[in-house]
Scaffold this active site. Sequence first.
Site, short mmCIF file in Angstrom:
data_model
loop_
_atom_site.label_atom_id
_atom_site.label_comp_id
_atom_site.label_asym_id
_atom_site.label_seq_id
_atom_site.Cartn_x
_atom_site.Cartn_y
_atom_site.Cartn_z
N ASP A 176 120.45 -41.04 51.54
CA ASP A 176 119.62 -41.03 50.33
C ASP A 176 118.16 -41.12 50.80
O ASP A 176 117.89 -41.52 51.94
CB ASP A 176 119.99 -42.25 49.48
CG ASP A 176 119.00 -42.50 48.36
OD1 ASP A 176 118.72 -41.55 47.60
OD2 ASP A 176 118.51 -43.64 48.26
N ASP B 69 114.99 -42.07 48.38
CA ASP B 69 114.24 -43.15 47.73
C ASP B 69 114.89 -44.50 47.96
O ASP B 69 116.03 -44.73 47.55
CB ASP B 69 114.13 -42.89 46.22
CG ASP B 69 113.20 -41.74 45.93
OD1 ASP B 69 112.03 -41.80 46.34
OD2 ASP B 69 113.64 -40.76 45.29
N ARG C 123 113.29 -40.38 33.35
CA ARG C 123 112.77 -41.76 33.23
C ARG C 123 111.59 -41.79 32.27
O ARG C 123 111.50 -42.66 31.41
CB ARG C 123 112.35 -42.24 34.64
CG ARG C 123 112.05 -43.72 34.73
CD ARG C 123 111.87 -44.10 36.20
NE ARG C 123 113.06 -43.80 36.97
CZ ARG C 123 113.06 -43.33 38.23
NH1 ARG C 123 111.92 -43.15 38.88
NH2 ARG C 123 114.18 -43.07 38.83
C1 XBP Z 1 115.71 -41.69 43.06
C2 XBP Z 1 115.28 -41.25 41.75
C3 XBP Z 1 114.06 -40.41 41.63
C4 XBP Z 1 112.78 -41.09 42.04
C5 XBP Z 1 111.58 -40.32 41.56
O1 XBP Z 1 117.08 -42.07 43.03
O2 XBP Z 1 115.92 -41.52 40.76
O3 XBP Z 1 113.96 -40.05 40.29
O4 XBP Z 1 112.71 -42.38 41.46
O5 XBP Z 1 111.61 -38.98 42.01
P1 XBP Z 1 118.01 -41.97 44.33
P2 XBP Z 1 111.39 -37.78 40.97
O6 XBP Z 1 117.33 -42.77 45.41
O7 XBP Z 1 119.30 -42.60 43.90
O8 XBP Z 1 118.18 -40.53 44.72
O9 XBP Z 1 110.20 -38.12 40.13
O10 XBP Z 1 111.16 -36.57 41.82
O11 XBP Z 1 112.63 -37.67 40.14
MG MG Z 2 117.86 -44.47 46.40
#
Ligand code: XBP
Ligand code: MG
Length: 247
Positions: A11, A13, A58
């Site tokens: 993953d 983020d 979000r």
């Molecule tokens: C990450 C997310 C993303 C980021 C923001 O989740 O949900 O939406 O927060 O990025 P994970 P974007 O780590 O479970 O993949 O604004 O590009 O969506």
């Molecule tokens: Mg994550």
Amino acid sequence: MNHRLRAVIFDVDGTLADTERDGHRVAFNEAFAAAGLSYRWDVAEYGDLLTTTGGRRRIERYLRSRQHSADEAAALATKLHKDKTRRFATRIRTGALDARPGTDQLISDLRAEKVATAVATTGTKDWVLPLLDTLFGLDVFDVVVTGSDVTELKPDPAVYYETLARLGLSAGEAIAIEDSANGVQAAQAAGLRCVAVVNGYTRDQDLSGAVAVLDDMARPGGVGVLRGDPQLRNGLTVAALRRLLVA
Ligand code: XBP
Ligand code: MG
């Protein structure tokens, strides 16, 4: 079933980099300000909003909670998210974000042992690729699947199914590394074993689907093992991942 470790799927983020609190959150707030909106997400509120994956979704959910109509929230969220993505990508190119400790070493050890490395994220391609390129070099990953490549976001398993398809592997041949409940659920729903490496936002989430829970991948003196084999305190090595695939 083949139990040989052929790929590790990361993953982004919260896992490869601690992007949320001082990265995405700041870019969302800049986009609100640039659009003349007074909304600002503080550190605690952003933690609650993270239960919704995908930045556009979000924002949309938040705008609905602030009494915007469904149509207005959808249109405004698309516009704000585009601006947020551009701002975040710019921030990445200035070197504002660091990889989490141990990620670089693990990726190079996996490559040395001919284990494929892949990325499965709900993040948007326009910032994910610059981030991976800045922190690790894009060529260290055999496969990268982003939220822009699938229609359903985590906790849906779509991004993991797509990653396994591009790797040409079955779920039993790979292991996922995630930081959050949504991520662990997505990996598990795709049939993958998953290790959770938590951060400040995800430490108290329900990570019961993970085979082990650590507080970092590597740290001098050892990592915290929140759940799993105490031997994992030596960190998330290739040997540890091999053991976790069959344990
Ligand atoms: C990450 C997310 C993303 C980021 C923001 O989740 O949900 O939406 O927060 O990025 P994970 P974007 O780590 O479970 O993949 O604004 O590009 O969506
Ligand atoms: Mg994550």
